[in-house]
Design a protein around this motif. Structure first.
Motif, PDB file in Angstrom:
ATOM      1  N   ALA A  13      -4.218   9.444   1.314  1.00 60.11           N
ATOM      2  CA  ALA A  13      -4.412   9.885  -0.068  1.00 60.11           C
ATOM      3  C   ALA A  13      -3.213   9.584  -0.958  1.00 60.11           C
ATOM      4  O   ALA A  13      -3.264   9.838  -2.166  1.00 60.11           O
ATOM      5  N   LEU A  14      -2.150   9.066  -0.376  1.00 59.71           N
ATOM      6  CA  LEU A  14      -0.926   8.810  -1.156  1.00 59.71           C
ATOM      7  C   LEU A  14      -1.195   7.751  -2.220  1.00 59.71           C
ATOM      8  O   LEU A  14      -1.752   6.679  -1.938  1.00 59.71           O
ATOM      9  N   GLU A  15      -0.811   8.048  -3.444  1.00 62.28           N
ATOM     10  CA  GLU A  15      -1.065   7.132  -4.563  1.00 62.28           C
ATOM     11  C   GLU A  15      -0.284   5.832  -4.422  1.00 62.28           C
ATOM     12  O   GLU A  15      -0.771   4.760  -4.788  1.00 62.28           O
ATOM     13  N   ASP A  16       0.937   5.911  -3.907  1.00 62.60           N
ATOM     14  CA  ASP A  16       1.771   4.723  -3.701  1.00 62.60           C
ATOM     15  C   ASP A  16       1.312   4.044  -2.412  1.00 62.60           C
ATOM     16  O   ASP A  16       1.750   4.393  -1.310  1.00 62.60           O
ATOM     17  N   ARG A  17       0.456   3.046  -2.535  1.00 62.46           N
ATOM     18  CA  ARG A  17      -0.151   2.434  -1.361  1.00 62.46           C
ATOM     19  C   ARG A  17       0.859   1.618  -0.534  1.00 62.46           C
ATOM     20  O   ARG A  17       0.756   1.537   0.679  1.00 62.46           O
ATOM     21  N   GLN A  18       1.801   0.985  -1.208  1.00 63.22           N
ATOM     22  CA  GLN A  18       2.818   0.247  -0.454  1.00 63.22           C
ATOM     23  C   GLN A  18       3.653   1.190   0.403  1.00 63.22           C
ATOM     24  O   GLN A  18       3.921   0.917   1.573  1.00 63.22           O
ATOM     25  N   ALA A  61      -2.099  -7.112   8.490  1.00 61.75           N
ATOM     26  CA  ALA A  61      -3.061  -8.153   8.118  1.00 61.75           C
ATOM     27  C   ALA A  61      -3.671  -7.868   6.753  1.00 61.75           C
ATOM     28  O   ALA A  61      -3.886  -8.789   5.941  1.00 61.75           O
ATOM     29  N   LYS A  62      -3.933  -6.620   6.467  1.00 60.92           N
ATOM     30  CA  LYS A  62      -4.497  -6.252   5.168  1.00 60.92           C
ATOM     31  C   LYS A  62      -3.502  -6.545   4.049  1.00 60.92           C
ATOM     32  O   LYS A  62      -3.869  -7.044   2.982  1.00 60.92           O
ATOM     33  N   ILE A  63      -2.200  -6.248   4.302  1.00 60.20           N
ATOM     34  CA  ILE A  63      -1.165  -6.539   3.305  1.00 60.20           C
ATOM     35  C   ILE A  63      -1.078  -8.040   3.060  1.00 60.20           C
ATOM     36  O   ILE A  63      -0.990  -8.501   1.916  1.00 60.20           O
ATOM     37  N   LYS A  64      -1.105  -8.826   4.133  1.00 56.10           N
ATOM     38  CA  LYS A  64      -0.989 -10.280   4.012  1.00 56.10           C
ATOM     39  C   LYS A  64      -2.157 -10.851   3.226  1.00 56.10           C
ATOM     40  O   LYS A  64      -1.999 -11.798   2.441  1.00 56.10           O
ATOM     41  N   GLN A  65      -3.338 -10.290   3.403  1.00 56.37           N
ATOM     42  CA  GLN A  65      -4.530 -10.773   2.712  1.00 56.37           C
ATOM     43  C   GLN A  65      -4.446 -10.495   1.213  1.00 56.37           C
ATOM     44  O   GLN A  65      -4.898 -11.309   0.403  1.00 56.37           O
TER      45      GLN A  65
END
Length: 354
Positions: A229-234, A293-297
């Motif tokens: 739920a954290l707003e800061d996704r990074q 992998a999701k970050i790289k995409q």
């Protein structure tokens, strides 16, 4: 043509005599009587200034000072008597200069020592170490002993700082200040700023028993829910990698794509970021690979950093507020992102005890 002979201040008493000369144009000067035709006359004023300072009048580097001829003759006679009696006027001058130089070194303060260390040695340390040293200098060492002369600092001064920090509960900072102070005074001895023993030597440091912090299964689920739920996704991604790998904050924030081998599920952490100062290959589990992998995409292929940020280095390094927000949402008290020295903790079964 009036003539006068003098002997300059030189280490050897066999130096050349000088002859008073007057050129056709009326210019007066002093010419070395060495038989060397290449030696040109030296200006009248420059000659006596250089002679008094003990400089070689033949190199043309002397600075002007006015001397009357009569006074010059008297001074030359006096110096000749000193030399004949075994004196060494130039040696006396050099000894006085060395003494003055030693006094200047002995007058250096700890603040001067810190400034020189910052200029010459701090840039060669790792970014995190530079930051830690800077904080120790600014917040602890300089306020405590910065104005004292390096030569005057005693063991009791360092022990007083150590006991103060320990009394405030800053046991780790107290230990590190002892180490850093010892490094400073080791350089002070090397630079000739101090003689005698290092005042930080052999001071007993704090030895705390290891503390373990385990997240209960309920806390682990709450934290995982808070991260989703954290707003800061990074920040949420960084914290997930931390919790799932057991890596340190700095190592994770400085992760580069070139360090990741998705085919072999290996993260090679370079020696420049590891505490052990050697390469470390860390196996990656399926959940970690899924996050990466999701970050790289979603990320631009031009970025070399897995977690780019606004720091001057280019990676993200501001995680405290995001971590505090996650703990608050999960209702967890006093848990560090990475264990402090002497402390270990785990998240369920995913984070190894360190």
């Amino acid at each position: 043509m009036p003539m006068v002979s003098i002997r300059p201040w030189m280490p050897s008493t066999n130096g050349p005599d000088f002859e008073r000369t007057v050129a056709q144009a009326g210019t007066r000067g002093w010419t070395p009587l060495s038989g060397d035709a290449a030696l040109a006359p030296v200006d009248d004023v420059k000659a006596f200034r250089g002679w008094q300072a003990g400089e070689d009048l033949r190199n043309g580097s002397v600075r002007p000072r006015t001397w009357k001829v009569g006074v010059a003759r008297q001074e030359a006679k006096r110096l000749r008597k000193v030399v004949d009696l075994g004196g060494d006027p130039l040696g006396d001058i050099e000894a006085a200069r060395e003494k003055a130089a030693d006094e200047r070194k002995r007058s250096k303060t700890v603040n001067d020592l810190i400034d020189r260390f910052k200029e010459e040695h701090l840039p060669g340390l790792r970014p995190a170490t530079r930051k830690f040293y800077g904080c120790a200098f600014t917040n602890h060492i300089a306020p405590a002993i910065g104005k004292k002369r390096v030569q005057d600092v005693e063991r009791g001064d360092v022990e007083k700082l150590f006991k103060k920090l320990t009394g405030l509960g800053q046991r780790h900072q107290a230990n590190q200040c002892i180490v850093i102070t010892g490094v400073l005074f080791r350089y002070a001895v090397d630079w000739g700023w101090r003689t005698g023993e290092n005042p930080a030597r052999n001071i007993d440091k704090n030895h705390g028993s290891g503390r373990e912090r385990y997240l209960l299964p309920a806390e682990s689920r709450s934290l995982a829910k808070a991260l989703e739920a954290l707003e800061d996704r990074q920040a949420a991604a960084i914290l997930k990698v931390l919790l799932l790998t057991g890596a340190r904050v700095g190592e994770t924030c400085q992760m580069r794509w070139e360090q990741l081998d998705f085919a072999r599920a290996i993260w090679t952490k370079p020696a420049s970021v590891t505490k052990q100062k050697r390469d470390h290959r860390l196996p990656l589990t399926a959940p970690v690979l899924e996050v990466l992998a999701k970050i790289k995409q979603e990320q631009s292929p031009k970025s070399e950093w897995v977690f780019p940020g606004r720091s001057k280095e280019g990676y993200r390094n501001d995680m405290r507020s995001a971590w505090a927000a996650a703990l608050k949402a999960a209702e967890i008290q006093k848990l560090r992102m990475s264990p402090s020295p002497g402390e270990t903790w785990t998240v369920g079964q995913s984070r190894p005890v360190r």
